[in-house]
Scaffold this motif. Sequence first.
Motif, PDB file in Angstrom:
ATOM      1  N   ILE A  17      -7.020  -4.001  -6.476  1.00  0.00           N
ATOM      2  CA  ILE A  17      -7.726  -4.257  -5.227  1.00  0.00           C
ATOM      3  C   ILE A  17      -8.659  -3.118  -4.875  1.00  0.00           C
ATOM      4  CG2 ILE A  17      -7.289  -5.325  -3.083  1.00  0.00           C
ATOM      5  CD1 ILE A  17      -4.616  -4.856  -3.192  1.00  0.00           C
ATOM      6  N   SER A  18      -9.695  -3.421  -4.100  1.00  0.00           N
ATOM      7  CA  SER A  18     -10.556  -2.354  -3.643  1.00  0.00           C
ATOM      8  C   SER A  18     -10.025  -1.832  -2.335  1.00  0.00           C
ATOM      9  CB  SER A  18     -11.941  -2.858  -3.359  1.00  0.00           C
ATOM     10  OG  SER A  18     -12.367  -3.778  -4.228  1.00  0.00           O
ATOM     11  N   THR A  19     -10.227  -0.527  -2.058  1.00  0.00           N
ATOM     12  CA  THR A  19      -9.828  -0.023  -0.766  1.00  0.00           C
ATOM     13  C   THR A  19     -10.896   0.858  -0.188  1.00  0.00           C
ATOM     14  OG1 THR A  19      -8.879   1.950  -1.570  1.00  0.00           O
ATOM     15  CG2 THR A  19      -7.459   0.067  -1.514  1.00  0.00           C
ATOM     16  N   PHE A  20     -10.681   1.254   1.018  1.00  0.00           N
ATOM     17  CA  PHE A  20     -11.660   2.098   1.655  1.00  0.00           C
ATOM     18  C   PHE A  20     -10.989   3.118   2.513  1.00  0.00           C
ATOM     19  CE2 PHE A  20     -15.778   2.686   1.606  1.00  0.00           C
ATOM     20  CZ  PHE A  20     -16.450   2.596   2.778  1.00  0.00           C
ATOM     21  N   SER A  21     -11.690   4.202   2.781  1.00  0.00           N
ATOM     22  CA  SER A  21     -11.026   5.273   3.434  1.00  0.00           C
ATOM     23  C   SER A  21     -11.510   5.558   4.828  1.00  0.00           C
ATOM     24  CB  SER A  21     -11.142   6.511   2.613  1.00  0.00           C
ATOM     25  OG  SER A  21     -12.450   6.763   2.333  1.00  0.00           O
ATOM     26  N   TYR A  22     -10.805   6.492   5.455  1.00  0.00           N
ATOM     27  CA  TYR A  22     -11.038   6.716   6.857  1.00  0.00           C
ATOM     28  C   TYR A  22     -11.116   8.192   7.147  1.00  0.00           C
ATOM     29  CZ  TYR A  22      -8.441   8.012  11.054  1.00  0.00           C
ATOM     30  OH  TYR A  22      -7.945   8.618  12.150  1.00  0.00           O
ATOM     31  N   CYS A  23     -12.097   8.560   7.914  1.00  0.00           N
ATOM     32  CA  CYS A  23     -12.194   9.961   8.251  1.00  0.00           C
ATOM     33  C   CYS A  23     -12.788  10.093   9.633  1.00  0.00           C
ATOM     34  CB  CYS A  23     -13.043  10.707   7.248  1.00  0.00           C
ATOM     35  SG  CYS A  23     -14.667  10.019   7.085  1.00  0.00           S
ATOM     36  N   VAL A 185      -9.956   3.091  -0.581  1.00  0.00           N
ATOM     37  CA  VAL A 185      -8.878   4.033  -0.273  1.00  0.00           C
ATOM     38  C   VAL A 185      -7.600   3.440   0.284  1.00  0.00           C
ATOM     39  CG1 VAL A 185     -10.551   5.872   0.097  1.00  0.00           C
ATOM     40  CG2 VAL A 185      -9.714   4.544   2.037  1.00  0.00           C
ATOM     41  N   ALA A 186      -7.563   2.177   0.616  1.00  0.00           N
ATOM     42  CA  ALA A 186      -6.326   1.533   1.092  1.00  0.00           C
ATOM     43  C   ALA A 186      -5.705   2.305   2.254  1.00  0.00           C
ATOM     44  CB  ALA A 186      -5.356   1.356  -0.059  1.00  0.00           C
ATOM     45  N   LEU A 187      -4.476   2.830   2.068  1.00  0.00           N
ATOM     46  CA  LEU A 187      -3.797   3.549   3.149  1.00  0.00           C
ATOM     47  C   LEU A 187      -4.085   5.042   3.132  1.00  0.00           C
ATOM     48  CD1 LEU A 187      -0.309   1.779   3.319  1.00  0.00           C
ATOM     49  CD2 LEU A 187      -2.474   1.167   4.399  1.00  0.00           C
ATOM     50  N   SER A 188      -4.917   5.484   2.210  1.00  0.00           N
ATOM     51  CA  SER A 188      -5.374   6.863   2.234  1.00  0.00           C
ATOM     52  C   SER A 188      -6.581   6.957   3.176  1.00  0.00           C
ATOM     53  CB  SER A 188      -5.740   7.311   0.816  1.00  0.00           C
ATOM     54  OG  SER A 188      -6.118   8.675   0.797  1.00  0.00           O
ATOM     55  N   THR A 189      -7.306   8.057   3.113  1.00  0.00           N
ATOM     56  CA  THR A 189      -8.490   8.241   3.944  1.00  0.00           C
ATOM     57  C   THR A 189      -9.655   8.706   3.087  1.00  0.00           C
ATOM     58  OG1 THR A 189      -8.130  10.582   4.429  1.00  0.00           O
ATOM     59  CG2 THR A 189      -7.011   8.981   5.855  1.00  0.00           C
ATOM     60  N   ILE A 190     -10.849   8.502   3.580  1.00  0.00           N
ATOM     61  CA  ILE A 190     -12.018   8.954   2.826  1.00  0.00           C
ATOM     62  C   ILE A 190     -12.022  10.475   2.735  1.00  0.00           C
ATOM     63  CG2 ILE A 190     -13.633   9.074   4.775  1.00  0.00           C
ATOM     64  CD1 ILE A 190     -14.375   7.811   1.211  1.00  0.00           C
ATOM     65  N   GLU A 213     -13.847  -2.883   3.319  1.00  0.00           N
ATOM     66  CA  GLU A 213     -12.929  -4.027   3.221  1.00  0.00           C
ATOM     67  C   GLU A 213     -11.492  -3.572   3.019  1.00  0.00           C
ATOM     68  OE1 GLU A 213     -12.174  -8.045   0.495  1.00  0.00           O
ATOM     69  OE2 GLU A 213     -13.881  -6.725   0.088  1.00  0.00           O
ATOM     70  N   PHE A 214     -11.314  -2.448   2.352  1.00  0.00           N
ATOM     71  CA  PHE A 214      -9.979  -1.980   2.028  1.00  0.00           C
ATOM     72  C   PHE A 214      -9.670  -0.626   2.656  1.00  0.00           C
ATOM     73  CE2 PHE A 214     -11.327  -4.873  -1.292  1.00  0.00           C
ATOM     74  CZ  PHE A 214     -10.299  -5.806  -1.248  1.00  0.00           C
ATOM     75  N   SER A 215     -10.302  -0.337   3.781  1.00  0.00           N
ATOM     76  CA  SER A 215      -9.973   0.852   4.568  1.00  0.00           C
ATOM     77  C   SER A 215      -8.992   0.419   5.655  1.00  0.00           C
ATOM     78  CB  SER A 215     -11.245   1.437   5.189  1.00  0.00           C
ATOM     79  OG  SER A 215     -10.935   2.446   6.115  1.00  0.00           O
ATOM     80  N   MET A 216      -7.713   0.554   5.355  1.00  0.00           N
ATOM     81  CA  MET A 216      -6.692  -0.059   6.199  1.00  0.00           C
ATOM     82  C   MET A 216      -6.197   0.917   7.259  1.00  0.00           C
ATOM     83  SD  MET A 216      -7.300  -2.570   4.355  1.00  0.00           S
ATOM     84  CE  MET A 216      -6.473  -3.718   5.427  1.00  0.00           C
ATOM     85  N   LYS A 225      -5.837  -8.242   5.095  1.00  0.00           N
ATOM     86  CA  LYS A 225      -6.877  -8.424   6.102  1.00  0.00           C
ATOM     87  C   LYS A 225      -8.048  -7.532   5.720  1.00  0.00           C
ATOM     88  CE  LYS A 225      -6.251  -6.479  10.127  1.00  0.00           C
ATOM     89  NZ  LYS A 225      -5.688  -6.039  11.421  1.00  0.00           N
ATOM     90  N   ILE A 226      -9.167  -7.725   6.387  1.00  0.00           N
ATOM     91  CA  ILE A 226     -10.362  -6.936   6.086  1.00  0.00           C
ATOM     92  C   ILE A 226     -10.325  -5.630   6.866  1.00  0.00           C
ATOM     93  CG2 ILE A 226     -12.884  -6.874   6.236  1.00  0.00           C
ATOM     94  CD1 ILE A 226     -12.826  -9.922   5.872  1.00  0.00           C
ATOM     95  N   GLY A 227     -10.567  -4.526   6.180  1.00  0.00           N
ATOM     96  CA  GLY A 227     -10.522  -3.205   6.797  1.00  0.00           C
ATOM     97  C   GLY A 227     -11.804  -2.839   7.517  1.00  0.00           C
ATOM     98  N   THR A 228     -11.926  -1.562   7.854  1.00  0.00           N
ATOM     99  CA  THR A 228     -13.063  -1.143   8.673  1.00  0.00           C
ATOM    100  C   THR A 228     -13.362   0.344   8.512  1.00  0.00           C
ATOM    101  OG1 THR A 228     -13.943  -1.120  10.942  1.00  0.00           O
ATOM    102  CG2 THR A 228     -11.615  -0.601  10.680  1.00  0.00           C
ATOM    103  N   TYR A 229     -14.615   0.683   8.753  1.00  0.00           N
ATOM    104  CA  TYR A 229     -15.067   2.065   8.931  1.00  0.00           C
ATOM    105  C   TYR A 229     -15.901   2.132  10.198  1.00  0.00           C
ATOM    106  CZ  TYR A 229     -13.792   4.163   4.439  1.00  0.00           C
ATOM    107  OH  TYR A 229     -13.107   4.675   3.377  1.00  0.00           O
TER     108      TYR A 229
END
Length: 344
Positions: A17-23, A185-190, A213-216, A225-229
């Motif tokens: 899966i693709s993920t996304f990160s959070y900062c 990044v899923a449950l990690s962060t950018i 999409e994968f920034s959970m 569900k669809i993630g967010t930044y």
Amino acid sequence: MKLTKIAGIFLIGIATISTFSYCTSDAKKSNGKTASTDSTKVEEENQRTPVDTAKYNALIKKLANGDTTGKWPVKNQPYPIDGAILPFKRIVVYYGNLHSKKMGALGEYAPKEMWQRLNAEVKKWQKVDPSTPVQVGLHYIAAVASGTPGKDGKYINRMGNKQIDSVLKIAKMHPNTIVFLDLQVALSTIKAELPHIEKYLEMPNVHLGIDPEFSMKDGSLPGKKIGTYDAADVNYVTGYLADIVKKYNLPPKVFVLHRFTKKMVTNSQNIKLRPEVQIVMHMDGWGEPDLKLGTYRHFIYGEPVQFTGFKLFYKNDIKKAPNRMMTPEELMKLKPLPSYIQYQ
């Protein structure tokens, strides 16, 4: 507009899966040095000249493609420093991961066949818009959202240096190819994931992609569900990239941000533009042409940032009538014209 079957949440499983990160912090500090203690560096940075501004202005007007709403071209954007790819070229890439044939053409085919296919797409763009040179690229998912928690419980599968080195080697098969490393990044962060690929971002031909999409941020498992930044996250990333560009005297970094819903990128009007980074807001949705055009109109055209991109899916775009992919000729009618084309 109801958005269904877009941007393919179809890769949950082993490294799929693709993920996304959070900062949320501000830009990374540059070695803690100040102008007073590092005057030589400041003088060198001041010597970096911007691009040909007259040509730049003409080309971003061309990208607006006759838009009369005032949205495009984006107002008050800074001129990039020398060496900028956009808007002087159009980037055309293959996307994927070497460990999965389901994640895109990069990985589905052996390198020689992959290059034959990508070069065929490049020729189509050269034909439809001969006045805009094509910059060829490979867009590699370097951190993949996973269906299993992993040792750190972050549901992320980071590709090792050997895998990334393999992509760089494949890129050398075609002259002047650039490489994008994409972080899901899923449950990690950018903020936590960028250092894992920093040594590659220090290379002049390596650029960055991230996937909201994968920034959970709420702790949901990726793919559920669809993630967010938020703009604050984007500004952290551009600050991080700008520091690298300045430290190593690099050309601007192209930064691709995937999007196909409104909530994937919040407060986009607060995204800060920098001379060292070129932001591409990339339409990542899949489906029939009308659906894709609606997604582009609402979330890419409707919320201007800087440059735009458009994704074409060899399989998912043909699942419903009229069962075909959109053509370069059709995409050349968009307002604004996409500067980045991605094939999956």
